[in-house]
Enzyme design. Structure first.
Site, PDB file in Angstrom:
ATOM      1  CG  ASP A  67      -0.253  -0.411   2.513  1.00  0.00           C
ATOM      2  OD1 ASP A  67       0.993  -0.392   2.559  1.00  0.00           O
ATOM      3  OD2 ASP A  67      -0.955  -0.749   3.479  1.00  0.00           O
ATOM      4  CG  ASN A 135      -8.784  -1.501  12.251  1.00  0.00           C
ATOM      5  OD1 ASN A 135      -7.804  -2.074  11.782  1.00  0.00           O
ATOM      6  ND2 ASN A 135      -9.344  -0.458  11.671  1.00  0.00           N
ATOM      7  CG  HIS A 137      -5.742  -2.168   8.975  1.00  0.00           C
ATOM      8  ND1 HIS A 137      -5.893  -1.052   9.769  1.00  0.00           N
ATOM      9  CD2 HIS A 137      -4.429  -2.192   8.652  1.00  0.00           C
ATOM     10  CE1 HIS A 137      -4.734  -0.441   9.904  1.00  0.00           C
ATOM     11  NE2 HIS A 137      -3.823  -1.114   9.253  1.00  0.00           N
ATOM     12  CD  GLU A 142      -8.790   1.018   7.931  1.00  0.00           C
ATOM     13  OE1 GLU A 142      -8.770   0.121   8.796  1.00  0.00           O
ATOM     14  OE2 GLU A 142      -8.232   2.118   8.081  1.00  0.00           O
TER      15      GLU A 142
HETATM   16  C1  GLP Z   1      -0.435   0.428   8.524  1.00  0.00           C
HETATM   17  C2  GLP Z   1      -0.071  -0.429   7.312  1.00  0.00           C
HETATM   18  C3  GLP Z   1      -0.285  -1.901   7.613  1.00  0.00           C
HETATM   19  C4  GLP Z   1       0.362  -2.250   8.935  1.00  0.00           C
HETATM   20  C5  GLP Z   1      -0.301  -1.476  10.044  1.00  0.00           C
HETATM   21  C6  GLP Z   1       0.241  -1.788  11.415  1.00  0.00           C
HETATM   22  O1  GLP Z   1      -1.767   0.745   8.600  1.00  0.00           O
HETATM   23  N1  GLP Z   1      -0.826  -0.068   6.162  1.00  0.00           N
HETATM   24  O2  GLP Z   1       0.270  -2.658   6.546  1.00  0.00           O
HETATM   25  O3  GLP Z   1       0.234  -3.627   9.177  1.00  0.00           O
HETATM   26  O4  GLP Z   1      -0.061  -0.104   9.775  1.00  0.00           O
HETATM   27  O5  GLP Z   1       1.409  -1.066  11.639  1.00  0.00           O
HETATM   28  P1  GLP Z   1       2.394  -1.267  12.828  1.00  0.00           P
HETATM   29  O6  GLP Z   1       3.186  -2.459  12.490  1.00  0.00           O
HETATM   30  O7  GLP Z   1       3.228  -0.026  12.831  1.00  0.00           O
HETATM   31  O8  GLP Z   1       1.593  -1.421  14.051  1.00  0.00           O
END
Ligand code: GLP
Length: 240
Positions: A67, A135, A137, A142
């Site tokens: 993404d 959440n 995702h 989402e």
């Molecule tokens: C973002 C990314 C996800 C990632 C999530 C959790 O939203 N788009 O791919 O898994 O954050 O991030 P973190 O690992 O910093 O908690």
């Protein structure tokens, strides 16, 4: 779904890196799917260490990322393109021409989604790295994103904007939209390795591993994939 519970973030990172390194060793032309966020940083550090110490080469791999934020150019220090260069690509021998992310600053986002879907169709991931949002995702899919979704424009939820604001100077700077691989694009990967760390992920991890398979918790779809390894630390696993 194979679940590996580790003592801490360091051990989680090491174990998850082993999965990716193994794929590259078996197939030097592998398609590697990468993720951003804090969770995979240690995994990438282990890949860099292994590259430097053992010479595992990424010269012939092709990479695709999950993404990108809408509106941020690749040189913006909060863009995922920048994240990937500074946390991984600049430190291994990957050919940067073979690294791919959705382009969040593209003039036409619809055409950009189409371009990225075609790229993914012709380059199915041998392994896809994933983190998980609090959440549930995956990528930026989402809650309530259809399981048959492909790369699309996402309106980020308040929850995700708040979670991700820790990396920006203020919450107002967090982009409100992103381009994300869809769930179908993620599920096409031959194998998946998920990293999850910390107490704030425990509820999402429980739902992913043991809960109902439902778009309300996107990561629960992974129960339907034949080759998923979830590597999580004790805190993220605390509700299992
Ligand atoms: C973002 C990314 C996800 C990632 C999530 C959790 O939203 N788009 O791919 O898994 O954050 O991030 P973190 O690992 O910093 O908690």
């Amino acid at each position: 779904m194979k679940v590996i519970i580790t003592e801490n973030y360091e051990e989680m990172s090491k174990k998850a890196a082993e999965v990716v390194i193994d794929v590259v060793k078996k197939n030097p032309n592998a398609v590697l799917g990468f993720a951003t966020g804090t969770s995979p940083i240690g995994l990438y550090q282990n890949m860099i260490k292994d590259h430097k110490e053992n010479g595992t080469s990424y010269k012939n791999v092709f990479t695709v990322n999950l993404d990108e934020y809408v509106g941020l150019k690749a040189d913006h220090d909060q863009s995922y393109a920048y994240f990937m260069r500074t946390n991984l690509f600049d430190h291994i021998d990957v050919d940067q021409k073979n690294t791919n992310l959705p382009i969040g600053s593209a003039p036409c986002l619809k055409s950009e989604c189409d371009r990225y879907n075609a790229l993914l169709d012709s380059h199915p991931q041998d392994v896809q790295v994933l983190g998980i949002g609090s959440n549930g995702h995956i990528g930026f899919n989402e809650p309530n994103t259809p399981f048959d979704s492909v790369t699309h424009l996402v309106d980020l939820t308040e929850n995700t904007i708040k979670d991700n604001s820790r990396l920006f100077n203020s919450i107002d700077e967090v982009p409100r939209q992103a381009l994300s691989m869809g769930i179908k694009n993620i599920m096409q990967a031959k194998s998946i390795v998920m990293v999850a760390s910390g107490k704030n992920k425990a509820e999402a991890v429980r739902g992913m591993v043991k809960g109902e398979i439902t778009p309300a918790l996107p990561a629960s779809v992974l129960q339907l994939h034949p080759f998923v390894t979830v590597v999580c630390d004790k805190d993220a696993a605390s509700l299992l």
